[in-house]
Design a protein around this motif. Structure first.
Motif, PDB file in Angstrom:
ATOM      1  N   GLY A  97       6.057   2.369  -2.758  1.00  0.00           N
ATOM      2  CA  GLY A  97       6.591   1.856  -4.014  1.00  0.00           C
ATOM      3  C   GLY A  97       6.006   0.528  -4.447  1.00  0.00           C
ATOM      4  O   GLY A  97       6.389  -0.012  -5.493  1.00  0.00           O
ATOM      5  N   LYS A  98       5.067   0.004  -3.682  1.00  0.00           N
ATOM      6  CA  LYS A  98       4.470  -1.287  -4.019  1.00  0.00           C
ATOM      7  C   LYS A  98       3.340  -1.114  -5.039  1.00  0.00           C
ATOM      8  O   LYS A  98       2.800  -0.027  -5.229  1.00  0.00           O
TER       9      LYS A  98
ATOM     10  N   THR B 266       2.153   2.323  -8.978  1.00  0.00           N
ATOM     11  CA  THR B 266       2.510   2.117  -7.579  1.00  0.00           C
ATOM     12  C   THR B 266       1.463   2.767  -6.669  1.00  0.00           C
ATOM     13  O   THR B 266       0.584   3.519  -7.129  1.00  0.00           O
ATOM     14  N   VAL B 267       1.586   2.487  -5.385  1.00  0.00           N
ATOM     15  CA  VAL B 267       0.719   3.133  -4.404  1.00  0.00           C
ATOM     16  C   VAL B 267       0.821   4.653  -4.529  1.00  0.00           C
ATOM     17  O   VAL B 267      -0.190   5.364  -4.566  1.00  0.00           O
ATOM     18  N   TYR B 268       2.049   5.153  -4.603  1.00  0.00           N
ATOM     19  CA  TYR B 268       2.268   6.594  -4.735  1.00  0.00           C
ATOM     20  C   TYR B 268       1.557   7.140  -5.968  1.00  0.00           C
ATOM     21  O   TYR B 268       0.834   8.154  -5.892  1.00  0.00           O
ATOM     22  N   ASP B 269       1.731   6.497  -7.095  1.00  0.00           N
ATOM     23  CA  ASP B 269       1.152   6.998  -8.349  1.00  0.00           C
ATOM     24  C   ASP B 269      -0.365   6.882  -8.365  1.00  0.00           C
ATOM     25  O   ASP B 269      -1.053   7.706  -8.979  1.00  0.00           O
TER      26      ASP B 269
ATOM     27  N   SER C 148      -2.628  -6.184   0.707  1.00  0.00           N
ATOM     28  CA  SER C 148      -3.817  -6.872   1.222  1.00  0.00           C
ATOM     29  C   SER C 148      -5.054  -6.063   0.845  1.00  0.00           C
ATOM     30  O   SER C 148      -4.965  -4.907   0.389  1.00  0.00           O
ATOM     31  N   GLY C 149      -6.230  -6.657   1.068  1.00  0.00           N
ATOM     32  CA  GLY C 149      -7.472  -5.959   0.757  1.00  0.00           C
ATOM     33  C   GLY C 149      -7.622  -4.661   1.544  1.00  0.00           C
ATOM     34  O   GLY C 149      -8.028  -3.630   0.999  1.00  0.00           O
ATOM     35  N   GLY C 150      -7.268  -4.702   2.818  1.00  0.00           N
ATOM     36  CA  GLY C 150      -7.363  -3.503   3.644  1.00  0.00           C
ATOM     37  C   GLY C 150      -6.413  -2.414   3.182  1.00  0.00           C
ATOM     38  O   GLY C 150      -6.762  -1.225   3.183  1.00  0.00           O
ATOM     39  N   GLN C 151      -5.196  -2.818   2.788  1.00  0.00           N
ATOM     40  CA  GLN C 151      -4.229  -1.839   2.281  1.00  0.00           C
ATOM     41  C   GLN C 151      -4.706  -1.223   0.968  1.00  0.00           C
ATOM     42  O   GLN C 151      -4.544  -0.018   0.745  1.00  0.00           O
TER      43      GLN C 151
ATOM     44  N   GLY D 157      -1.587   5.398   6.867  1.00  0.00           N
ATOM     45  CA  GLY D 157      -0.639   4.412   7.386  1.00  0.00           C
ATOM     46  C   GLY D 157       0.049   3.559   6.340  1.00  0.00           C
ATOM     47  O   GLY D 157       0.328   2.383   6.575  1.00  0.00           O
ATOM     48  N   LEU D 158       0.362   4.156   5.182  1.00  0.00           N
ATOM     49  CA  LEU D 158       0.972   3.382   4.095  1.00  0.00           C
ATOM     50  C   LEU D 158       2.316   3.962   3.632  1.00  0.00           C
ATOM     51  O   LEU D 158       2.754   3.699   2.511  1.00  0.00           O
ATOM     52  N   GLU D 159       2.992   4.718   4.490  1.00  0.00           N
ATOM     53  CA  GLU D 159       4.264   5.334   4.076  1.00  0.00           C
ATOM     54  C   GLU D 159       5.263   4.299   3.575  1.00  0.00           C
ATOM     55  O   GLU D 159       5.992   4.539   2.601  1.00  0.00           O
TER      56      GLU D 159
END
Length: 341
Positions: free
Chosen positions: A135-136, A98-101, A142-145, A129-131
């Motif tokens: 979990g995603k 995930t993003v968090y991990d 997206s590429g920017g994310q 800016g990804l709070e």
């Protein structure tokens, strides 16, 4: 903060050797954003990978924070690498995490306590800016994310240096601008030294303090971005500036201006304004004093980082003495004046 001394990198064997870097010298000061621009194959990716010794130089020294990394053993090098963050063109995220991990991964490797990891990751996700996306998985972003995740991960170990390897070249222009703004904010908030490599002059112009142009494994031009951008000396630098969207438009405008019929005695002049003078009425003040007639044939106003600049192509009409005095007065007011026709 970063100093490269006689850096050389050679690939291959004696029968077939390729020199990627040849005796390169470079110094990046603490807290600045330094850009390295070059064409494909110029050596810029090898350069940035030599700084954290992902590629070990064939010769030369790599000093980061007062330590020559080329002299360190494996364990010492690993410790120093924790203070060098890196973000990549194609993100290099763990697809099954995930993003968090992904952000937590460097801290997990070093055995950081779970509570500290949680606090740090939460802080970094807020910063980029990804709070709401914690979990995603990368495939859902997206590429920017994805690049924001990469930036957060690179900051997890509180580095002193952030290396950016073509960090925006896979992104669309709008997303590129948002990532560049984020890097600029991070630089200002943490006084973080950032070295980025790119083939896009827009990236250099937007956020860098200084720039070096790399060509065939060596630095061919270096200096403050305003100086290099407005007064390029090397043909490779001029290529990058002219290829840039604004630069290309300026060159076309210059050609068009030169083709416009004007009296034989007229002088065609390119004037460059920098800083506050961009918005001052310097030209009108001078021509009122000298009494020459003028026509503005082409002009642009833009910014280099936070510094405004303007370029005008002007046709001056009058006797040689008055026109000469006009150009002298413009130069006395710290404008760059070049007679082009």
């Amino acid at each position: 903060m970063i100093e490269l001394k006689q850096l050389t990198k050679i690939y291959g064997s004696k029968k077939k050797m390729t020199t990627a870097l040849s005796g390169l010298n470079l110094k990046v000061n603490k807290g600045e954003i330094f850009g390295v621009i070059g064409h494909s194959g110029a050596g810029k990716s090898t350069l940035i990978r030599c700084i954290n010794l992902l590629e070990r130089p064939s010769q030369g020294e790599v000093w980061v924070g007062g330590t020559d990394l080329t002299k360190l053993g494996k364990r010492e090098l690993q410790q120093h690498r924790r203070k060098i963050g890196m973000i990549f063109q194609h993100f290099n995220l763990l697809s099954s995490a995930t993003v968090y991990d992904n952000v937590a991964f460097p801290l997990t490797l070093t055995g950081t306590p779970k509570a500290q990891i949680q606090a740090k990751v939460n802080e970094l996700l807020a910063l980029v800016g990804l709070e709401e996306h914690r979990g995603k998985y990368p495939a859902q972003l997206s590429g920017g994310q994805k690049q924001r995740v990469g930036i957060a991960r690179a900051l997890a170990s509180d580095p002193d240096v952030l290396l950016c390897d073509e960090a925006t070249s896979a992104l669309d222009p709008q997303t590129t601008d948002s990532i560049l703004k984020l890097l600029l904010d991070i630089n200002r908030k943490f006084n973080l030294t950032i070295l980025l490599i790119t083939h896009e002059m827009h990236v250099i112009q937007s956020i860098c303090d200084r720039v070096a142009v790399i060509h065939e494994g060596g630095i061919v031009e270096e200096g403050p971005v305003t100086e290099v951008f407005l007064k390029p000396r090397h043909f490779v630098t001029r290529e990058f500036i002219n290829r840039d969207a604004a630069g290309s438009a300026g060159e076309e405008g210059l050609k068009l201006a030169a083709s416009v019929p004007h009296p034989e005695w007229a002088r065609l002049v390119k004037i460059t304004f920098l800083g506050a003078k961009t918005y001052e009425s310097v030209l009108s003040q001078v021509v009122r004093e000298t009494g020459v007639n003028f026509a503005i044939l082409q002009g642009t106003i833009s910014t280099i980082k936070d510094v405004p600049y303007g370029k005008l192509t002007v046709s001056f009409e009058g006797d040689d003495e008055k026109v000469g005095r006009t150009l002298a007065l413009l130069r006395e007011r710290d404008l760059d004046v070049e007679v082009i026709g």
